[in-house]
Write a protein that holds these residues in place. Structure first.
Motif, PDB file in Angstrom:
ATOM      1  N   LEU A   1      22.693  -4.311   9.407  1.00 63.18           N
ATOM      2  CA  LEU A   1      23.565  -4.860  10.457  1.00 63.18           C
ATOM      3  C   LEU A   1      24.643  -5.724   9.805  1.00 63.18           C
ATOM      4  O   LEU A   1      25.832  -5.618  10.117  1.00 63.18           O
ATOM      5  CB  LEU A   1      22.779  -5.734  11.438  1.00 63.18           C
ATOM      6  CG  LEU A   1      21.569  -5.125  12.142  1.00 63.18           C
ATOM      7  CD1 LEU A   1      20.976  -6.140  13.118  1.00 63.18           C
ATOM      8  CD2 LEU A   1      21.951  -3.860  12.888  1.00 63.18           C
ATOM      9  N   THR A   2      24.197  -6.580   8.896  1.00 62.34           N
ATOM     10  CA  THR A   2      25.138  -7.484   8.218  1.00 62.34           C
ATOM     11  C   THR A   2      26.153  -6.669   7.423  1.00 62.34           C
ATOM     12  O   THR A   2      27.352  -6.942   7.466  1.00 62.34           O
ATOM     13  CB  THR A   2      24.348  -8.413   7.257  1.00 62.34           C
ATOM     14  OG1 THR A   2      23.234  -8.923   7.970  1.00 62.34           O
ATOM     15  CG2 THR A   2      25.202  -9.534   6.728  1.00 62.34           C
ATOM     16  N   ALA A   3      25.643  -5.651   6.725  1.00 59.71           N
ATOM     17  CA  ALA A   3      26.535  -4.856   5.879  1.00 59.71           C
ATOM     18  C   ALA A   3      27.555  -4.098   6.725  1.00 59.71           C
ATOM     19  O   ALA A   3      28.737  -4.025   6.378  1.00 59.71           O
ATOM     20  CB  ALA A   3      25.717  -3.883   5.040  1.00 59.71           C
ATOM     21  N   MET A   4      27.116  -3.550   7.862  1.00 61.70           N
ATOM     22  CA  MET A   4      28.039  -2.774   8.704  1.00 61.70           C
ATOM     23  C   MET A   4      29.157  -3.658   9.252  1.00 61.70           C
ATOM     24  O   MET A   4      30.334  -3.295   9.218  1.00 61.70           O
ATOM     25  CB  MET A   4      27.252  -2.114   9.846  1.00 61.70           C
ATOM     26  CG  MET A   4      28.067  -1.149  10.685  1.00 61.70           C
ATOM     27  SD  MET A   4      28.625   0.317   9.802  1.00 61.70           S
ATOM     28  CE  MET A   4      30.396   0.129   9.800  1.00 61.70           C
ATOM     29  N   LEU A   5      28.765  -4.830   9.733  1.00 63.31           N
ATOM     30  CA  LEU A   5      29.800  -5.746  10.249  1.00 63.31           C
ATOM     31  C   LEU A   5      30.743  -6.163   9.124  1.00 63.31           C
ATOM     32  O   LEU A   5      31.959  -6.230   9.317  1.00 63.31           O
ATOM     33  CB  LEU A   5      29.148  -6.995  10.842  1.00 63.31           C
ATOM     34  CG  LEU A   5      28.948  -7.026  12.346  1.00 63.31           C
ATOM     35  CD1 LEU A   5      28.310  -8.340  12.769  1.00 63.31           C
ATOM     36  CD2 LEU A   5      30.267  -6.829  13.122  1.00 63.31           C
ATOM     37  N   GLN A   6      30.171  -6.417   7.956  1.00 62.58           N
ATOM     38  CA  GLN A   6      30.981  -6.854   6.823  1.00 62.58           C
ATOM     39  C   GLN A   6      31.976  -5.768   6.405  1.00 62.58           C
ATOM     40  O   GLN A   6      33.157  -6.044   6.179  1.00 62.58           O
ATOM     41  CB  GLN A   6      30.037  -7.223   5.652  1.00 62.58           C
ATOM     42  CG  GLN A   6      30.731  -7.786   4.431  1.00 62.58           C
ATOM     43  CD  GLN A   6      31.537  -9.053   4.745  1.00 62.58           C
ATOM     44  OE1 GLN A   6      31.216  -9.788   5.685  1.00 62.58           O
ATOM     45  NE2 GLN A   6      32.607  -9.284   3.991  1.00 62.58           N
ATOM     46  N   GLN A   7      31.503  -4.532   6.359  1.00 67.46           N
ATOM     47  CA  GLN A   7      32.399  -3.434   5.978  1.00 67.46           C
ATOM     48  C   GLN A   7      33.526  -3.278   7.007  1.00 67.46           C
ATOM     49  O   GLN A   7      34.669  -3.032   6.649  1.00 67.46           O
ATOM     50  CB  GLN A   7      31.620  -2.119   5.853  1.00 67.46           C
ATOM     51  CG  GLN A   7      30.694  -2.077   4.654  1.00 67.46           C
ATOM     52  CD  GLN A   7      31.458  -2.157   3.330  1.00 67.46           C
ATOM     53  OE1 GLN A   7      32.391  -1.405   3.094  1.00 67.46           O
ATOM     54  NE2 GLN A   7      31.074  -3.082   2.475  1.00 67.46           N
ATOM     55  N   ALA A   8      33.169  -3.405   8.269  1.00 68.12           N
ATOM     56  CA  ALA A   8      34.199  -3.287   9.317  1.00 68.12           C
ATOM     57  C   ALA A   8      35.223  -4.414   9.162  1.00 68.12           C
ATOM     58  O   ALA A   8      36.436  -4.203   9.246  1.00 68.12           O
ATOM     59  CB  ALA A   8      33.556  -3.322  10.697  1.00 68.12           C
ATOM     60  N   LYS A   9      34.731  -5.621   8.896  1.00 65.83           N
ATOM     61  CA  LYS A   9      35.649  -6.758   8.723  1.00 65.83           C
ATOM     62  C   LYS A   9      36.563  -6.528   7.520  1.00 65.83           C
ATOM     63  O   LYS A   9      37.760  -6.792   7.584  1.00 65.83           O
ATOM     64  CB  LYS A   9      34.856  -8.057   8.524  1.00 65.83           C
ATOM     65  CG  LYS A   9      34.219  -8.561   9.810  1.00 65.83           C
ATOM     66  CD  LYS A   9      33.356  -9.783   9.565  1.00 65.83           C
ATOM     67  CE  LYS A   9      32.608 -10.147  10.848  1.00 65.83           C
ATOM     68  NZ  LYS A   9      31.630 -11.214  10.664  1.00 65.83           N
ATOM     69  N   GLU A  10      35.969  -6.004   6.430  1.00 66.39           N
ATOM     70  CA  GLU A  10      36.793  -5.768   5.240  1.00 66.39           C
ATOM     71  C   GLU A  10      37.841  -4.696   5.505  1.00 66.39           C
ATOM     72  O   GLU A  10      38.966  -4.792   5.037  1.00 66.39           O
ATOM     73  CB  GLU A  10      35.909  -5.385   4.044  1.00 66.39           C
ATOM     74  CG  GLU A  10      35.214  -6.609   3.491  1.00 66.39           C
ATOM     75  CD  GLU A  10      34.311  -6.317   2.301  1.00 66.39           C
ATOM     76  OE1 GLU A  10      34.531  -5.319   1.590  1.00 66.39           O
ATOM     77  OE2 GLU A  10      33.368  -7.113   2.101  1.00 66.39           O
ATOM     78  N   PHE A  11      37.466  -3.689   6.266  1.00 66.27           N
ATOM     79  CA  PHE A  11      38.466  -2.664   6.584  1.00 66.27           C
ATOM     80  C   PHE A  11      39.651  -3.292   7.322  1.00 66.27           C
ATOM     81  O   PHE A  11      40.808  -3.058   6.973  1.00 66.27           O
ATOM     82  CB  PHE A  11      37.866  -1.532   7.434  1.00 66.27           C
ATOM     83  CG  PHE A  11      38.938  -0.631   7.982  1.00 66.27           C
ATOM     84  CD1 PHE A  11      39.615   0.245   7.146  1.00 66.27           C
ATOM     85  CD2 PHE A  11      39.325  -0.706   9.322  1.00 66.27           C
ATOM     86  CE1 PHE A  11      40.664   1.027   7.621  1.00 66.27           C
ATOM     87  CE2 PHE A  11      40.358   0.087   9.808  1.00 66.27           C
ATOM     88  CZ  PHE A  11      41.024   0.956   8.951  1.00 66.27           C
ATOM     89  N   PHE A  12      39.356  -4.105   8.323  1.00 67.13           N
ATOM     90  CA  PHE A  12      40.454  -4.656   9.117  1.00 67.13           C
ATOM     91  C   PHE A  12      41.299  -5.663   8.330  1.00 67.13           C
ATOM     92  O   PHE A  12      42.431  -5.948   8.713  1.00 67.13           O
ATOM     93  CB  PHE A  12      39.924  -5.262  10.421  1.00 67.13           C
ATOM     94  CG  PHE A  12      39.443  -4.215  11.390  1.00 67.13           C
ATOM     95  CD1 PHE A  12      40.318  -3.258  11.885  1.00 67.13           C
ATOM     96  CD2 PHE A  12      38.116  -4.172  11.808  1.00 67.13           C
ATOM     97  CE1 PHE A  12      39.891  -2.280  12.773  1.00 67.13           C
ATOM     98  CE2 PHE A  12      37.667  -3.204  12.693  1.00 67.13           C
ATOM     99  CZ  PHE A  12      38.556  -2.247  13.184  1.00 67.13           C
ATOM    100  N   GLN A  13      40.724  -6.170   7.231  1.00 69.88           N
ATOM    101  CA  GLN A  13      41.511  -7.097   6.393  1.00 69.88           C
ATOM    102  C   GLN A  13      42.480  -6.374   5.465  1.00 69.88           C
ATOM    103  O   GLN A  13      43.313  -7.004   4.820  1.00 69.88           O
ATOM    104  CB  GLN A  13      40.565  -7.948   5.540  1.00 69.88           C
ATOM    105  CG  GLN A  13      40.105  -9.200   6.276  1.00 69.88           C
ATOM    106  CD  GLN A  13      38.917  -9.856   5.598  1.00 69.88           C
ATOM    107  OE1 GLN A  13      38.598  -9.562   4.460  1.00 69.88           O
ATOM    108  NE2 GLN A  13      38.269 -10.742   6.319  1.00 69.88           N
ATOM    109  N   LEU A  14      42.350  -5.057   5.356  1.00 66.89           N
ATOM    110  CA  LEU A  14      43.249  -4.312   4.461  1.00 66.89           C
ATOM    111  C   LEU A  14      44.683  -4.413   4.982  1.00 66.89           C
ATOM    112  O   LEU A  14      44.909  -4.608   6.181  1.00 66.89           O
ATOM    113  CB  LEU A  14      42.839  -2.837   4.424  1.00 66.89           C
ATOM    114  CG  LEU A  14      41.494  -2.506   3.764  1.00 66.89           C
ATOM    115  CD1 LEU A  14      41.173  -1.019   3.963  1.00 66.89           C
ATOM    116  CD2 LEU A  14      41.506  -2.851   2.279  1.00 66.89           C
TER     117      LEU A  14
END
Ligand SMILES: O=C(O)CCC(=O)C(=O)O
Ligand SMILES: [Fe+2]
Length: 348
Positions: free
Chosen positions: A76-89
């Motif tokens: 769960l943590t990893a999925m949210l983190q990956q989504a957040k990192e994508f939107f930071q691109l």
């Protein structure tokens, strides 16, 4: 933001004022009472209790949070983190995953897959950006629209959706039991064939939350939607029309009943009406997984729920016809779901 025609703008601004007024009320202490279902021990002595809690949550709310659901917390943590990192691109990177809006039979453009920013098109007052992937049927997966410059992204999303698949099946079984049916009653209808999509939403801080919402009031077209979130913003409508925030609980998943479940259950359970608000300081990321029927699947009330005093409230339709009829017609869809008359979506 896109300039708006004055008349349309005035109407929307009124609606948004109402959203904000409600938001203030609903964030008051004690107003976050969306039910929480604990699946700990569900395969043992607690099963009866859990099923009872699910029945109450489905009857009274159509939305509830689930803890001890079995999906690994690290995922769960990893999925949210990956989504957040994508939107930071940088936006140029994100736009490489853009697909064109497809104008189907609905007046509103529909995003099928990829990245989009909601400033486009008609939803300009909905503030945010999204990344959407079709997960199944697998031949509709388009990995070209998955971020490639985040090394762990693909593996994380693949692991997450595999876990979601198990979780949703489990929820369908428990919901079936909560209706007094055997546990495979809902899954049997679809025989394991679903259209699944993942939608990551990013609502950046809004320069002016008084004129923007994340996503306006709606119910999902799905059978079941699961929302992963760690920040305030999601709100659920109570059956009497009030709004309650769905306060994030660490490592919980939010389960939202979709329209198809309402039809399957002959309105014993109604789909959860919800919306997401934005904040002037905090951004919010949510990851939604939608489990839908295939387009040509027929959705009718489950026969075991019908009887002399429970006539079918819906005539039955294919999921494709339902989407085509109600794509951007929220009021019409609501009227259809509520009407209790055996009309077919095709007649709208
Ligand atoms: O962001 C959320 O929490 C909800 C989003 C939502 O309702 C949707 O995308 O259908
Ligand atoms: Fe939704």
């Amino acid at each position: 933001m896109v300039a708006m025609a004055p008349a349309l703008g005035a109407v929307l601004l009124q609606e948004i004022d109402a959203v904000n007024e409600d938001l203030q009320r609903s964030t008051e202490a004690g107003a976050c009472e969306v039910p929480v279902v604990d699946l700990q021990g569900v395969d043992g002595e607690r099963r009866h209790l859990v099923v009872q809690q699910i029945r109450r949550a489905c009857e009274d709310w159509g939305v509830f949070q689930v803890i001890n659901h079995g999906v690994p917390v690290a995922l769960l943590t990893a999925m949210l983190q990956q989504a957040k990192e994508f939107f930071q691109l940088p936006v140029e990177e994100k736009r490489k995953l853009s697909t064109t809006w497809v104008n189907q039979t609905t007046p509103q453009p529909v995003l099928l897959q990829g990245y989009s920013s909601k400033e486009y098109g008609k939803c300009f007052l909905q503030w945010g950006e999204q990344l959407r992937h079709i997960i199944s049927p697998v031949w509709e997966r388009n990995y070209e629209l998955w971020p490639t410059n985040l090394p762990s992204y693909r593996e994380t999303e693949e692991d997450y959706i595999a876990e979601q698949e198990k979780f949703v099946k489990h929820m369908m079984e428990l919901i079936s039991e909560s209706l007094g049916l055997n546990k495979s009653a809902i899954t049997d209808v679809f025989d394991g064939n679903y259209q699944r999509a993942l939608l990551a939403n990013h609502y950046p801080p809004s320069p002016d939350p008084s004129v923007s919402v994340g996503i306006t009031e709606h119910s999902d077209f799905s059978i079941i939607t699961v929302i992963l979130q760690d920040t305030l913003g999601l709100q659920a409508q109570t059956r009497d029309g009030g709004w309650r925030c769905v306060r994030p609980i660490r490592d919980a998943l939010v389960v939202n009943l979709g329209d198809q479940l309402q039809i399957l259950t002959n309105r014993k359970y109604q789909s959860g009406v919800h919306r997401a608000t934005v904040d002037s300081e905090n951004k919010r990321v949510s990851v939604n997984t939608f489990t839908n029927p295939l387009d040509d699947a027929l959705v009718t009330p489950i026969p075991a729920l019908l009887g002399e005093s429970q006539p079918p409230l819906y005539q039955g339709h294919t999921y494709g016809a339902y989407k085509a009829a109600f794509g951007a017609r929220w009021e019409k869809k609501r009227a259809f779901l509520k009407s209790g008359s055996p009309k077919n979506p095709a007649s709208f």
